[in-house]
Design a protein around this motif. Structure first.
Motif, PDB file in Angstrom:
ATOM      1  N   LEU A 183     -18.960 -13.198  -4.978  1.00 19.35           N
ATOM      2  CA  LEU A 183     -19.263 -12.730  -6.337  1.00 19.35           C
ATOM      3  C   LEU A 183     -18.156 -13.065  -7.337  1.00 19.35           C
ATOM      4  CD1 LEU A 183     -20.901  -9.335  -5.359  1.00 19.35           C
ATOM      5  CD2 LEU A 183     -22.026 -11.162  -6.641  1.00 19.35           C
ATOM      6  N   ILE A 184     -16.876 -12.964  -6.896  1.00 20.40           N
ATOM      7  CA  ILE A 184     -15.768 -13.290  -7.808  1.00 20.40           C
ATOM      8  C   ILE A 184     -15.830 -14.768  -8.191  1.00 20.40           C
ATOM      9  CG2 ILE A 184     -13.246 -13.479  -8.008  1.00 20.40           C
ATOM     10  CD1 ILE A 184     -13.142 -10.993  -6.085  1.00 20.40           C
ATOM     11  N   GLY A 185     -16.155 -15.609  -7.209  1.00 21.24           N
ATOM     12  CA  GLY A 185     -16.250 -17.052  -7.487  1.00 21.24           C
ATOM     13  C   GLY A 185     -17.662 -17.502  -7.805  1.00 21.24           C
ATOM     14  N   PHE A 186     -18.497 -16.574  -8.309  1.00 25.65           N
ATOM     15  CA  PHE A 186     -19.916 -16.913  -8.533  1.00 25.65           C
ATOM     16  C   PHE A 186     -20.077 -18.074  -9.517  1.00 25.65           C
ATOM     17  CE2 PHE A 186     -24.067 -16.317 -10.620  1.00 25.65           C
ATOM     18  CZ  PHE A 186     -24.882 -16.421  -9.499  1.00 25.65           C
ATOM     19  N   TRP A 187     -19.293 -18.050 -10.604  1.00 27.37           N
ATOM     20  CA  TRP A 187     -19.346 -19.178 -11.554  1.00 27.37           C
ATOM     21  C   TRP A 187     -18.355 -20.244 -11.073  1.00 27.37           C
ATOM     22  CZ3 TRP A 187     -19.324 -14.972 -15.835  1.00 27.37           C
ATOM     23  CH2 TRP A 187     -20.656 -14.592 -16.107  1.00 27.37           C
ATOM     24  N   TYR A 188     -18.766 -20.927 -10.008  1.00 25.46           N
ATOM     25  CA  TYR A 188     -17.850 -21.772  -9.239  1.00 25.46           C
ATOM     26  C   TYR A 188     -17.426 -23.055  -9.947  1.00 25.46           C
ATOM     27  CZ  TYR A 188     -22.058 -24.497  -8.353  1.00 25.46           C
ATOM     28  OH  TYR A 188     -23.183 -25.257  -8.522  1.00 25.46           O
ATOM     29  N   LYS A 189     -18.081 -23.397 -11.050  1.00 23.13           N
ATOM     30  CA  LYS A 189     -17.710 -24.640 -11.748  1.00 23.13           C
ATOM     31  C   LYS A 189     -16.354 -24.506 -12.443  1.00 23.13           C
ATOM     32  CE  LYS A 189     -22.461 -26.179 -12.255  1.00 23.13           C
ATOM     33  NZ  LYS A 189     -23.608 -26.416 -13.134  1.00 23.13           N
ATOM     34  N   ASN A 190     -15.893 -23.280 -12.604  1.00 22.77           N
ATOM     35  CA  ASN A 190     -14.567 -23.041 -13.170  1.00 22.77           C
ATOM     36  C   ASN A 190     -13.579 -22.878 -12.006  1.00 22.77           C
ATOM     37  OD1 ASN A 190     -12.220 -21.766 -14.195  1.00 22.77           O
ATOM     38  ND2 ASN A 190     -13.362 -20.948 -15.933  1.00 22.77           N
ATOM     39  N   GLN A 191     -12.634 -23.805 -11.891  1.00 23.62           N
ATOM     40  CA  GLN A 191     -11.717 -23.811 -10.746  1.00 23.62           C
ATOM     41  C   GLN A 191     -10.865 -22.544 -10.681  1.00 23.62           C
ATOM     42  OE1 GLN A 191     -11.827 -25.792  -8.176  1.00 23.62           O
ATOM     43  NE2 GLN A 191     -10.168 -24.624  -7.221  1.00 23.62           N
ATOM     44  N   ALA A 192     -10.507 -21.991 -11.851  1.00 24.05           N
ATOM     45  CA  ALA A 192      -9.696 -20.762 -11.874  1.00 24.05           C
ATOM     46  C   ALA A 192     -10.445 -19.615 -11.183  1.00 24.05           C
ATOM     47  CB  ALA A 192      -9.360 -20.380 -13.309  1.00 24.05           C
ATOM     48  N   TYR A 193     -11.769 -19.569 -11.355  1.00 19.71           N
ATOM     49  CA  TYR A 193     -12.577 -18.530 -10.720  1.00 19.71           C
ATOM     50  C   TYR A 193     -12.580 -18.723  -9.194  1.00 19.71           C
ATOM     51  CZ  TYR A 193     -14.382 -17.500 -15.427  1.00 19.71           C
ATOM     52  OH  TYR A 193     -14.504 -17.171 -16.753  1.00 19.71           O
ATOM     53  N   ASN A 194     -12.661 -19.985  -8.750  1.00 14.23           N
ATOM     54  CA  ASN A 194     -12.602 -20.263  -7.306  1.00 14.23           C
ATOM     55  C   ASN A 194     -11.267 -19.816  -6.727  1.00 14.23           C
ATOM     56  OD1 ASN A 194     -15.126 -21.455  -7.358  1.00 14.23           O
ATOM     57  ND2 ASN A 194     -14.323 -23.493  -7.748  1.00 14.23           N
ATOM     58  N   ASP A 195     -10.189 -20.098  -7.469  1.00 14.89           N
ATOM     59  CA  ASP A 195      -8.848 -19.706  -7.013  1.00 14.89           C
ATOM     60  C   ASP A 195      -8.746 -18.187  -6.900  1.00 14.89           C
ATOM     61  OD1 ASP A 195      -8.162 -22.347  -6.971  1.00 14.89           O
ATOM     62  OD2 ASP A 195      -7.123 -22.323  -8.901  1.00 14.89           O
ATOM     63  N   ALA A 196      -9.334 -17.475  -7.884  1.00 16.00           N
ATOM     64  CA  ALA A 196      -9.307 -16.001  -7.863  1.00 16.00           C
ATOM     65  C   ALA A 196     -10.060 -15.475  -6.640  1.00 16.00           C
ATOM     66  CB  ALA A 196      -9.928 -15.452  -9.146  1.00 16.00           C
ATOM     67  N   ALA A 197     -11.206 -16.107  -6.320  1.00 19.45           N
ATOM     68  CA  ALA A 197     -12.003 -15.683  -5.159  1.00 19.45           C
ATOM     69  C   ALA A 197     -11.217 -15.905  -3.864  1.00 19.45           C
ATOM     70  CB  ALA A 197     -13.323 -16.461  -5.118  1.00 19.45           C
ATOM     71  N   LYS A 198     -10.557 -17.061  -3.764  1.00 14.74           N
ATOM     72  CA  LYS A 198      -9.760 -17.359  -2.561  1.00 14.74           C
ATOM     73  C   LYS A 198      -8.588 -16.378  -2.428  1.00 14.74           C
ATOM     74  CE  LYS A 198      -9.415 -21.813  -3.560  1.00 14.74           C
ATOM     75  NZ  LYS A 198      -9.008 -23.225  -3.522  1.00 14.74           N
ATOM     76  N   LYS A 199      -7.977 -16.074  -3.575  1.00 14.13           N
ATOM     77  CA  LYS A 199      -6.840 -15.137  -3.567  1.00 14.13           C
ATOM     78  C   LYS A 199      -7.290 -13.761  -3.054  1.00 14.13           C
ATOM     79  CE  LYS A 199      -3.193 -13.537  -6.697  1.00 14.13           C
ATOM     80  NZ  LYS A 199      -2.701 -13.600  -8.074  1.00 14.13           N
ATOM     81  N   ALA A 200      -8.433 -13.290  -3.543  1.00 14.62           N
ATOM     82  CA  ALA A 200      -8.962 -11.993  -3.091  1.00 14.62           C
ATOM     83  C   ALA A 200      -9.222 -12.026  -1.589  1.00 14.62           C
ATOM     84  CB  ALA A 200     -10.248 -11.653  -3.844  1.00 14.62           C
ATOM     85  N   PHE A 201      -9.804 -13.119  -1.130  1.00 13.36           N
ATOM     86  CA  PHE A 201     -10.164 -13.248   0.285  1.00 13.36           C
ATOM     87  C   PHE A 201      -8.921 -13.248   1.164  1.00 13.36           C
ATOM     88  CE2 PHE A 201     -11.913 -15.427   4.051  1.00 13.36           C
ATOM     89  CZ  PHE A 201     -13.086 -14.709   4.210  1.00 13.36           C
ATOM     90  N   ILE A 202      -7.906 -14.031   0.771  1.00 11.41           N
ATOM     91  CA  ILE A 202      -6.692 -14.168   1.594  1.00 11.41           C
ATOM     92  C   ILE A 202      -5.882 -12.865   1.589  1.00 11.41           C
ATOM     93  CG2 ILE A 202      -4.474 -15.382   1.771  1.00 11.41           C
ATOM     94  CD1 ILE A 202      -6.067 -17.872   0.630  1.00 11.41           C
ATOM     95  N   MET A 203      -5.705 -12.265   0.400  1.00 11.64           N
ATOM     96  CA  MET A 203      -4.934 -11.014   0.320  1.00 11.64           C
ATOM     97  C   MET A 203      -5.599  -9.914   1.166  1.00 11.64           C
ATOM     98  SD  MET A 203      -2.240 -11.364  -1.728  1.00 11.64           S
ATOM     99  CE  MET A 203      -1.726 -10.003  -2.717  1.00 11.64           C
ATOM    100  N   ASN A 204      -6.920  -9.893   1.147  1.00 11.78           N
ATOM    101  CA  ASN A 204      -7.631  -8.895   1.952  1.00 11.78           C
ATOM    102  C   ASN A 204      -7.494  -9.162   3.443  1.00 11.78           C
ATOM    103  OD1 ASN A 204      -9.400  -6.651   0.649  1.00 11.78           O
ATOM    104  ND2 ASN A 204      -9.474  -8.346  -0.785  1.00 11.78           N
TER     105      ASN A 204
END
Length: 630
Positions: free
Chosen positions: A157-178
């Motif tokens: 859901l965080i990386g839902f608008w995946y065409k924006n790379q910053a959003y993908n990075d935020a999703a990966k960050k959430a996943f890794i930190m968790n």
């Protein structure tokens, strides 16, 4: 038993069915149906949870179901797929499905026109399903399954608008930190399974109560610390909090869902569920209280300078979660649960209100380009004002009662932690009224083009706002001070009497309440003086200096993590790619080449001559015969 299965099966599976239908057929159902279907499934889950809540309240008997033996690791360790609906899990279910349904309804208006909205609603339904699994789990392993599922859904859901790379990075960050926190959680589960041969909550509680062996007591502290690490990751406490502000990359309903009643409260739920472990490890409890108080103040100070409306609310969530952990660390579990409930009401309302503003403002989130919106967006303004009063701790709003309970508990147990929490509460009032004044008061600071398009949001978005604002007003009645707490009585069967009967003497109670109100009013006054009287607007990013610059850049913690962890890992990766990987490749290739070179002369022996083969056979037989005899 049959009825119990129906309750549990319906609450769990209806959102999952909604997920499957929207995932496979949602695009073919048109624009309206996916949203209505997703909202309907979560609403059904809420209504069934309500029925179960009434039944458990009347009978006093929890609803349980053991579907089958899930893992049979030995005769001593059999883990079942167990679910339980007791007062604690039902309270969380009502929050998750009730507020979840309102966020789903809001999403129908917010996501209108998005080409992938069917997929969005399927992810939302899956999120609710996994949250239900987490809350209803009858043992640590089932809870962990929901815990991991929620982490996966947050990534999607965080990386839902995946065409924006910053959003993908935020999703990966959430996943890794968790994952870092989850690693601790797994070690905690293994430790408890090793000690007691079970991960069932009831068996663990009775087992922990009888532990006397010093080595086992030490291991209990290890298990408690590891479980707390998991809670720090999921509920965004120092040092594992940096993923939460970046999680704002997702659509606003996602921010509300993650920050209000679901994912970030999972850590609070787990610690409350495992209270019997933390009660016998006072060192870990003290650490929890300290980390909670420090996180509350740390995040509140960052919230003072942020200009992105959603980022400010994100740091507000981290701060409020810190206050909840402070209460948990002091053993006041019901107080923490009370603040979780009121926070769910006003924070969901604030996030959805922010989404309404962003929706009207053409996607702009910078408060420096807002202002004067109360005249155009009346409903959004009033609901946002009510929630701001509630989170700031102004009586008689819901947030006042729960925050006051935490501060009074801290005042009685640890004056130093109370001082930190009181300062955090002061800053909360300052930054929340700052958001209110910069967004809704004085004149509009955006472009003329944006001004023409300002409008109130559609009813699918304003209706959830009104319901949540109402709850933010009256939610405090579930636990009034001076012994009038329905919540304490309700949770009495699940939480220990010591933690339930937080008996404050009248003098401390009145003193704490008085100071809480003064703090809130002082914060409100500071914000009014700066942003209404002096009409200040935050400076441009490159004009910030001194402490404001440090706070705006979040104490440079992300940059510190980048230097300490990210860059060394990249450097190690580069070294391995350049030197180690080629060496391994050459070693493997060399071994293969050697075998190939040896096989060529050996293959010459395969000549196809039967006489030659018989000769070798006889020689071999004679050698074996000689070996066996001599």
């Amino acid at each position: 038993m049959h009825m119990d299965l129906i309750y549990i099966g319906t609450i769990l599976l209806i959102p999952f069915v909604g997920f499957l239908v929207n995932l496979f057929w949602g695009q073919k159902l048109g624009e309206i149906v996916p949203g209505v279907l997703a909202t309907g499934t979560v609403t059904v889950s809420f209504l069934v949870s309500l029925l179960a809540f009434v039944q458990v309240n009347v009978t006093g008997v929890p609803i349980t179901a053991r579907l089958f033996d899930w893992f049979v690791l030995s005769d001593n360790l059999i883990i079942g797929l167990n679910f339980v609906l007791d007062p604690l899990s039902l309270l969380w279910l009502l929050m998750v499905t009730g507020i979840g349904a309102l966020i789903h309804l809001y999403s129908i208006g917010y996501m209108k026109g998005d080409e992938r909205q069917a997929l969005f609603f399927s992810y939302l339904n899956l999120f609710i399903f996994f949250m239900n699994v987490l809350v209803m789990g009858g043992n640590l392993l089932v809870m962990f399954m929901g815990w991991e599922g929620v982490g996966l859904c947050s990534y999607l859901l965080i990386g839902f608008w995946y065409k924006n790379q910053a959003y993908n990075d935020a999703a990966k960050k959430a996943f890794i930190m968790n994952r870092i926190g989850d690693f601790g959680f797994v070690i905690g589960i293994f430790t408890l399974a090793y000690l007691f041969g079970t991960v069932e909550f009831g068996s663990l509680q009775s087992g922990i109560a009888t532990v006397a062996n010093p080595q086992s007591v030490a291991l209990l502290s290890v298990a408690a610390f590891c479980l707390f690490t998991g809670a720090m990751g999921k509920s965004a406490q120092i040092p594992l909090y940096t993923w939460l502000p970046d999680a704002m990359a997702g659509p606003t309903p996602v921010s509300a869902l993650i920050h209000a009643a679901t994912m970030v409260t999972a850590g609070i739920f787990m610690v409350t569920r495992m209270h019997f472990l933390f009660d016998v490890t006072p060192g870990i409890q003290l650490l929890m209280a300290i980390i909670g108080a420090v996180t509350a103040l740390f995040a509140a100070s960052i919230g003072l300078t942020q200009t992105d409306i959603k980022k400010t609310l994100a740091y507000s969530t981290i701060s409020q979660l810190g206050l909840m952990f402070l209460a948990l660390g002091l053993g006041a579990y019901t107080v923490a649960v009370f603040h979780v409930i009121t926070h769910a009401f006003f924070k969901a309302c604030l996030f959805l209100g922010a989404g309404s503003v962003i929706h009207a403002n053409g996607g702009i989130q910078d408060m420096r380009r807002m202002g004067g919106l109360k005249g155009v967006m009346g409903i959004t303004y009033i609901t946002f004002l009510i929630s701001t009063l509630s989170i700031s701790g102004i009586p008689p709003f819901a947030g006042f009662f729960s925050k006051d309970e935490i501060l009074v508990t801290a005042l009685q147990n640890n004056p130093y932690l109370w001082l930190i929490a009181a300062l955090a509460s002061l800053l909360t009032a300052v930054y929340m009224f700052r958001v209110l004044y910069l967004t809704f008061f004085r004149t509009f600071r955006g472009s003329e083009e944006a001004k023409k398009h300002l409008h109130e949001s559609p009813s699918t978005m304003t209706l959830p706002l009104m319901v949540l604002a109402l709850l933010a007003i009256v939610g405090g009645v579930i636990s009034l001070p001076f012994g009038h707490s329905w919540l304490n009585d309700y949770l009495n069967p699940v939480l220990p009497p010591l933690a339930v009967g937080e008996a404050h003497d009248a003098v401390t109670q009145y003193l704490g309440m008085g100071i809480s109100v003064l703090i809130a009013l002082l914060g409100w006054g500071i914000a009014w003086y700066k942003y209404i009287r002096k009409a200040e607007v935050p400076a441009a990013d490159d004009k910030k200096t001194g402490l404001v610059k440090i706070l705006y850049n979040k104490y440079y913690v992300d940059e510190l993590y980048d230097k300490l962890f990210v860059k060394p890992i990249y450097a190690l990766d580069k070294f391995l790619c350049k030197y180690v990987e080629p060496t391994i490749q050459q070693a493997v290739s060399g071994l293969g080449g050697l075998v190939k070179r040896l096989s060529v002369p050996a293959s010459a022996l395969q000549r196809g001559s039967i006489g030659y083969y018989l000769f070798v056979f006889v020689i071999g037989f004679c050698v074996i015969f000689w070996y066996l005899l001599f």
